[in-house]
Design a protein around this motif. Structure first.
Motif, PDB file in Angstrom:
ATOM      1  N   ARG A 175       0.766  -1.318   0.100  1.00  0.00           N
ATOM      2  CA  ARG A 175       0.001  -0.110   0.035  1.00  0.00           C
ATOM      3  C   ARG A 175       0.888   1.020   0.013  1.00  0.00           C
ATOM      4  O   ARG A 175       0.688   1.958  -0.900  1.00  0.00           O
ATOM      5  N   GLN A 179       0.937   4.121  -2.627  1.00  0.00           N
ATOM      6  CA  GLN A 179       0.616   5.309  -2.424  1.00  0.00           C
ATOM      7  C   GLN A 179       1.773   6.471  -2.798  1.00  0.00           C
ATOM      8  O   GLN A 179       1.364   7.455  -3.607  1.00  0.00           O
ATOM      9  N   GLU A 202      -3.454   7.460   5.316  1.00  0.00           N
ATOM     10  CA  GLU A 202      -3.352   7.623   3.824  1.00  0.00           C
ATOM     11  C   GLU A 202      -3.952   8.679   3.255  1.00  0.00           C
ATOM     12  O   GLU A 202      -3.458   9.512   2.468  1.00  0.00           O
ATOM     13  N   LEU A 206      -2.233  11.860   1.120  1.00  0.00           N
ATOM     14  CA  LEU A 206      -2.572  12.054  -0.153  1.00  0.00           C
ATOM     15  C   LEU A 206      -3.257  13.307  -0.763  1.00  0.00           C
ATOM     16  O   LEU A 206      -3.232  13.943  -1.473  1.00  0.00           O
TER      17      LEU A 206
END
Lengths: 301, 277
Positions: A175, A179, A202, A206
């Motif tokens: 992950r 990412q 996350e 982002l």
């Protein structure tokens, strides 16, 4: 002026199976600017995926409209690319074909060589090169499959890219890598992105802005939290930024407590549920350093 | 000491089973009783002739060699080579089968895509499907009038159902996600059908086609026994009437071999269209 993507008074109701109606969310109103990376956070069942399907044009809302770039969203379109949680690659096609069939749909006037070249380029951008692109999806790992799916979406350069929990099925290490790749490719393309996730870290890594949803039924988009951490971001460095834990704590508080408290409040007719804008910035010199309370300013817009 | 692979061991075992089976068969056939002194009457009524009985495998082999060395001779309506007879049967099977495919696959697509069409057509399918194909024969002979075309019709009607049902099932079961991929890429109905739904449903459709060709080959033997004239089914029945059991056994084996070849063609096709999710 209207934002690039404008969601206006969106309401979704389903029959509840007992003759009545179940309101998933009501009068949701928010916007996404061009080139912005917006993440929506909320518990299961709050209607995130329903919003996503409406934005993709795969589902119709009970009422309300979605306007993108001055045009109302009606039905699916190549202008809105989707990366599904379960990758949704076509298992009988090779990796390259999975990307190129989308490119060919986007650019029917291109030659086969152009389509192949463009597809190969985007697969290389997510780290898939050489022999791998001739394999079938079943011969790839979960992380590689999701990379193919991301390459397929970016290769079409949609006006809006929708990511439906794209990393939900991946292990933490994979992950992280993807990412980073997503951030890199997003930085190059100035792509408008709308993403669903469950993962707070996350989201902070982002997003430009995080939309917080209250619990369903009758969910609403309650807050819009600005991520005041400069780009380019790096997962090891952002945790040292003074704003990181302030923002994180705010999000955890919301999901843990306030999403429940705020849920289930029916809205009056005609009232639109605009989210409250929240800006947390510890580096802002205007903030009083003596103030021990979390630096939190709510601005009603 | 060398070891054999799994396939080699299996092949060896197959050969052993074949040889043992043939030996047992050969040994089980009673020898013809020695003919003693015959009266004139016995000679006149054919008493000295060997009695008809189940042939030994060696006789069948001799027959097979004789027939297969000249499979396409044609010496009149009741004496044609095995190749010609099988050719007629295959021609009827394939004609009826492809006509059935032309109807069943598009109709199956429609039924699979439309819940209304599925519900509306389902009762008809459920009633028509269990009818033995040979039961249609009298009606076909009366309406069509031609025995050749009637045999083809019987093949048509028996091979349509597995293809129709499997196509509908396969198309209805195409994953929603794949259809959504087609929708978000703005593929039209035609392109969605050919680029997404057909390949996604192909393994199920080809399975239906494989079942159908098997049934068609079973039915053609019975149908040709009824309509007569030509074909492997007619040949079996004709040799029975001739009391030539060697030919009967030989043609039974040929029916098996051709059926296996037809099936393996579709097995190959099935491997080609199968995908791993």
């Amino acid at each position: 002026m209207k934002p690039y993507l404008s969601i206006e008074n969106l309401t979704q109701k389903f029959p509840d199976g007992a003759g009545g109606e179940l309101t998933v969310f009501e009068n949701a109103t928010f916007g996404v600017e061009k080139g912005e990376f917006v993440v929506i956070l909320g518990h299961s069942g709050c209607g995130k995926s329903t919003i996503m399907n409406i934005l993709a044009g795969l589902a119709d809302p009970t009422s309300g409209v979605v306007v993108m770039d001055g045009q109302e969203v009606k039905g699916p379109s190549l202008d809105r690319g989707v990366v599904f949680q379960n990758y949704s690659l076509l298992p009988w096609l090779s990796t390259l074909k999975n990307v190129s069939f989308g490119v060919a749909a986007r650019h029917p006037e291109w030659t086969k060589a152009q389509v192949a070249e463009h597809s190969t380029k985007f697969l290389a951008m997510v780290g898939l090169e050489g022999d791998v692109i001739r394999r079938k999806p079943s011969q790839l790992s979960g992380g590689m499959r999701q990379r193919v799916s991301i390459a397929r979406a970016f290769a079409n350069h949609p006006k809006l890219l929708l990511l439906d929990e794209p990393f939900g099925a991946l292990d933490a290490l994979t992950r992280g890598t993807i990412q980073d790749e997503l951030l890199k490719i997003w930085g190059q393309m100035e792509q408008t992105v709308f993403m669903i996730t469950h993962d707070i870290d996350e989201a902070i890594l982002l997003a430009d802005r995080i939309l917080l949803m209250t619990n369903g039924p009758q969910a609403r988009v309650a807050e819009s939290v600005e991520i005041t951490i400069p780009r380019p971001r790096n997962r090891t460095e952002i945790v040292e930024h003074p704003n990181y834990y302030a923002i994180r704590n705010h999000l955890v508080q919301f999901l843990g407590k306030r999403s429940k408290e705020l849920s289930g409040q029916p809205t009056e007719p005609g009232q639109s549920n605009k989210p409250t804008t929240v800006r947390i910035d510890k580096t802002d010199p205007q903030d009083d350093p003596e103030d021990k309370r979390p630096a939190l300013r709510a601005v009603n817009s | 000491m060398f070891t054999l692979s799994l396939n080699q061991r299996a092949a060896l075992l197959s050969v052993v089973i074949l040889l043992v089976g043939l030996l047992v068969w050969e040994a089980a056939i009673p020898a013809q009783k020695a003919v003693g002194e015959l009266t004139e009457y016995e000679i006149l009524t054919g008493g000295g002739q060997p009695k008809a009985g189940v042939p030994a495998p060696s006789q069948v082999l001799v027959k097979a060699w004789e027939q297969l060395s000249d499979p396409f001779y044609d010496a009149g309506p009741n004496d044609k080579g095995i190749g010609i007879q099988i050719g007629y049967s295959i021609y009827r099977v394939l004609t009826g089968y492809f006509l059935a495919a032309l109807v069943a696959i598009p109709l199956g697509f429609l039924i699979g895509m439309s819940p209304v069409a599925y519900k509306a057509l389902n009762p008809f399918i459920q009633v028509l499907r269990p009818i033995s194909p040979l039961a249609w024969m009298p009606l076909a002979l009366f309406i069509i009038g031609d025995s050749e075309a009637s045999a083809i019709f019987v093949i048509f009607i028996c091979s349509i159902w597995p293809m129709l049902i499997n196509t509908a099932f396969g198309v209805a079961g195409v994953r929603e996600d794949w259809v959504n991929v087609a929708r978000t890429h703005e593929l039209g109905a035609f392109k969605t059908a050919f680029l997404v739904i057909l390949p996604a449903a192909a393994p199920t459709i080809v399975t239906g086609m494989r079942i159908s060709i098997g049934i068609a080959w079973l039915v053609i033997v019975a149908a040709e026994m009824l309509v007569g004239g030509t074909g492997i089914g007619y040949y079996v029945w004709n040799e029975w009437n001739n009391l030539d059991l060697t030919s009967v056994v030989f043609s039974i084996l040929m029916i098996g071999v051709v059926g296996m070849m037809l099936d393996s063609m579709f097995a190959y096709l099935q491997r080609r269209v199968t995908y791993v999710e």
